[in-house]
Motif scaffolding. Structure first.
Motif, PDB file in Angstrom:
ATOM      1  N   CYS A   1       0.755  -1.128   0.091  1.00 36.20           N
ATOM      2  CA  CYS A   1      -0.062   0.081   0.096  1.00 36.20           C
ATOM      3  C   CYS A   1       0.798   1.192   0.023  1.00 36.20           C
ATOM      4  CB  CYS A   1      -0.942   0.011   1.288  1.00 36.20           C
ATOM      5  SG  CYS A   1      -2.071   1.397   1.246  1.00 36.20           S
TER       6      CYS A   1
ATOM      7  N   LEU B   1      -0.230   4.205   0.694  1.00 36.60           N
ATOM      8  CA  LEU B   1      -0.592   5.455   1.557  1.00 36.60           C
ATOM      9  C   LEU B   1       0.146   5.743   2.687  1.00 36.60           C
ATOM     10  CD1 LEU B   1      -4.553   5.347   0.725  1.00 36.60           C
ATOM     11  CD2 LEU B   1      -2.728   6.242  -0.467  1.00 36.60           C
ATOM     12  N   ALA B   2       0.941   4.848   3.121  1.00 43.26           N
ATOM     13  CA  ALA B   2       1.728   5.122   4.104  1.00 43.26           C
ATOM     14  C   ALA B   2       1.288   5.878   5.460  1.00 43.26           C
ATOM     15  CB  ALA B   2       2.866   6.388   3.656  1.00 43.26           C
ATOM     16  N   CYS B   3       0.112   4.998   5.874  1.00 40.06           N
ATOM     17  CA  CYS B   3      -0.497   5.540   7.144  1.00 40.06           C
ATOM     18  C   CYS B   3       0.546   5.161   8.177  1.00 40.06           C
ATOM     19  CB  CYS B   3      -1.701   4.703   7.529  1.00 40.06           C
ATOM     20  SG  CYS B   3      -3.025   5.206   6.394  1.00 40.06           S
TER      21      CYS B   3
ATOM     22  N   CYS C   1       0.593   1.772  10.284  1.00 43.19           N
ATOM     23  CA  CYS C   1       0.039   0.483   9.606  1.00 43.19           C
ATOM     24  C   CYS C   1       1.335   0.080   9.221  1.00 43.19           C
ATOM     25  CB  CYS C   1      -0.667   0.906   8.603  1.00 43.19           C
ATOM     26  SG  CYS C   1      -1.072  -0.531   7.404  1.00 43.19           S
TER      27      CYS C   1
ATOM     28  N   GLY D   1       1.546  -0.499   5.419  1.00 43.64           N
ATOM     29  CA  GLY D   1       1.923   0.875   4.780  1.00 43.64           C
ATOM     30  C   GLY D   1       3.270   1.059   4.959  1.00 43.64           C
TER      31      GLY D   1
ATOM     32  N   GLY E   1      -3.937  -2.729   1.322  1.00 40.69           N
ATOM     33  CA  GLY E   1      -3.991  -1.717   0.284  1.00 40.69           C
ATOM     34  C   GLY E   1      -5.518  -0.933   0.409  1.00 40.69           C
TER      35      GLY E   1
HETATM   36  S1  SF4 Z   1      -4.108   1.503   6.898  1.00 45.63           S
HETATM   37 FE1  SF4 Z   1      -2.262   0.530   5.753  1.00 45.63          FE
HETATM   38  S2  SF4 Z   1      -3.301  -0.519   4.214  1.00 45.63           S
HETATM   39 FE2  SF4 Z   1      -4.990   0.989   4.847  1.00 45.63          FE
HETATM   40  S3  SF4 Z   1      -4.499   2.752   3.744  1.00 45.63           S
HETATM   41 FE3  SF4 Z   1      -3.313   3.122   5.426  1.00 45.63          FE
HETATM   42  S4  SF4 Z   1      -1.261   2.343   4.754  1.00 45.63           S
HETATM   43 FE4  SF4 Z   1      -2.797   1.334   3.241  1.00 45.63          FE
END
Ligand code: SF4
Length: 363
Positions: A121, A123-125, A128, A131, A169
């Protein structure tokens, strides 16, 4: 690749994940009658048969031709771990070697599969583990549906299942494949039992709102204001809360449905009583329920991210409920095999490996 005659070997057409119309088009060169296409469709998606030989309602000759010209590819199991609470996490290897994870979560009155929509993924939360490992690629509809078909086959699953897109993802960044997968999975799982969880991809939410049969929607909120949300969810820079909530207020919910807001509780960051008040103000007027998730510790997470003690979690929930909202606490499941929320990643990766991140999303 070439055949023995020196001619290029025919490429097999992958059937898994093709919805009815595209399956008919793919089968057109070998299957001439609509009811035969329907038989293949039912075999794949109603009965979960992935071997042509097992489709015994088809003629022997048709099965031979299908095996020669087509393929049905399930992910391969690379590893399987079971937690003390019965949660099973599977590491699945796709045809190109990419790995994803899928989790089976048995509960007293229901069974839930948590599946992936992307391998990795971008989005790099910050909270997570998926991420942390960075961007991968979108899964195909067949790779998404294949997770469910495979898990049904491997584990003794009841016919009635809940399905959540909370694995690896961001499903709304892979909308077309998710839509096709839901169409075929819809043969055995009602869309009312399916939940798509998004980090807040506004165009994806708007697109989802136009689907005729919409699954449940869950939004990872995790902070009541832009400043803190952006600190842990870089996507907030692309789609700030005002835009996100404008889209959610326009979202065409079916009667008696609510949007689930996931709120990760991180000690000293977003778990104060005033944060519960701010969260409730943010949700005012929306058909909403809140799912509180005490942070799951992991070695790859920053040191300041700690799990609040249970009393603080309970106090936060009570405070949210004082505003007339329904709030539940997601109890930790599968923690001993790293299958809990935010912990999905390829098994055995070295947690000290450097990050490879793609910050934010394009808009
Ligand atoms: S929580 Fe994890 S898998 Fe979900 S969008 Fe954020 S980085 Fe991606």
């Amino acid at each position: 690749m070439t055949s023995e005659t020196g001619a290029p070997a025919p490429t097999r057409v992958e059937l898994l994940g093709l919805p009815a119309a595209r399956l008919a088009a793919a089968l057109a060169p070998v299957v001439d009658r609509p009811f035969r296409v329907r038989q293949v469709y039912d075999a794949l998606y109603r009965r979960g048969e992935t071997e042509f030989d097992a489709m015994t309602d088809l003629s022997r000759e048709l099965r031979r031709v299908l095996a020669e010209r087509c393929s049905v590819t399930l992910p391969a199991v690379a590893d399987r771990r079971q937690a003390a609470d019965g949660t099973t996490k599977l590491l699945l290897r796709l045809a190109d070697g990419a790995t994803i994870e899928a989790v089976d979560i048995p509960e007293s009155r229901r069974r839930t599969l948590c599946i992936s929509s992307q391998a990795g993924c971008g989005l790099a939360c910050a909270f997570c583990v998926t991420g942390f490992w960075g961007a991968g690629r979108n899964l195909t509809a067949g790779e998404i549906a294949g997770q469910v078909i495979l898990l049904r086959r491997l584990l003794d699953l009841p016919p009635t299942l809940n399905l959540v897109f909370m694995g690896m993802g961001e499903p709304l960044l892979n909308l077309e494949a998710v839509r096709d997968a839901l169409e075929v999975l819809g043969e055995t799982i009602s869309h009312r039992r399916i939940t798509i969880s998004t980090a807040g991809v506004v165009p994806g939410i708007e697109a989802l709102g136009r689907w005729p049969r919409r699954p449940n929607l869950a939004v990872s909120l995790h902070a009541p204001d832009d400043e803190r949300r952006e600190r842990i969810m870089p996507i907030n820079g692309s789609y700030p809360l005002a835009d996100l909530f404008a889209a959610l207020r326009r979202y065409p919910l079916e009667p008696r449905r609510r949007i689930t807001f996931e709120y990760l509780l991180i000690e000293g960051f977003n778990d104060a009583p005033r944060d519960a008040d701010a969260l409730a103000r943010r949700l005012a007027g929306l058909p909403a329920k809140v799912n509180l998730i005490p942070l799951n510790p992991d070695p790859v997470l920053p040191d300041w991210m700690r799990r609040p003690v249970e009393a603080r979690v309970d106090a936060f929930r009570a405070r949210v409920e004082r505003h007339g909202l329904t709030a539940t606490v997601r109890r930790q499941r599968g923690h001993d095999v790293a299958a809990a929320c935010g912990q999905l990643r390829a098994f055995g990766r070295d947690p000290r490996a450097p990050r490879s991140r793609m910050r934010g999303v394009g808009r």
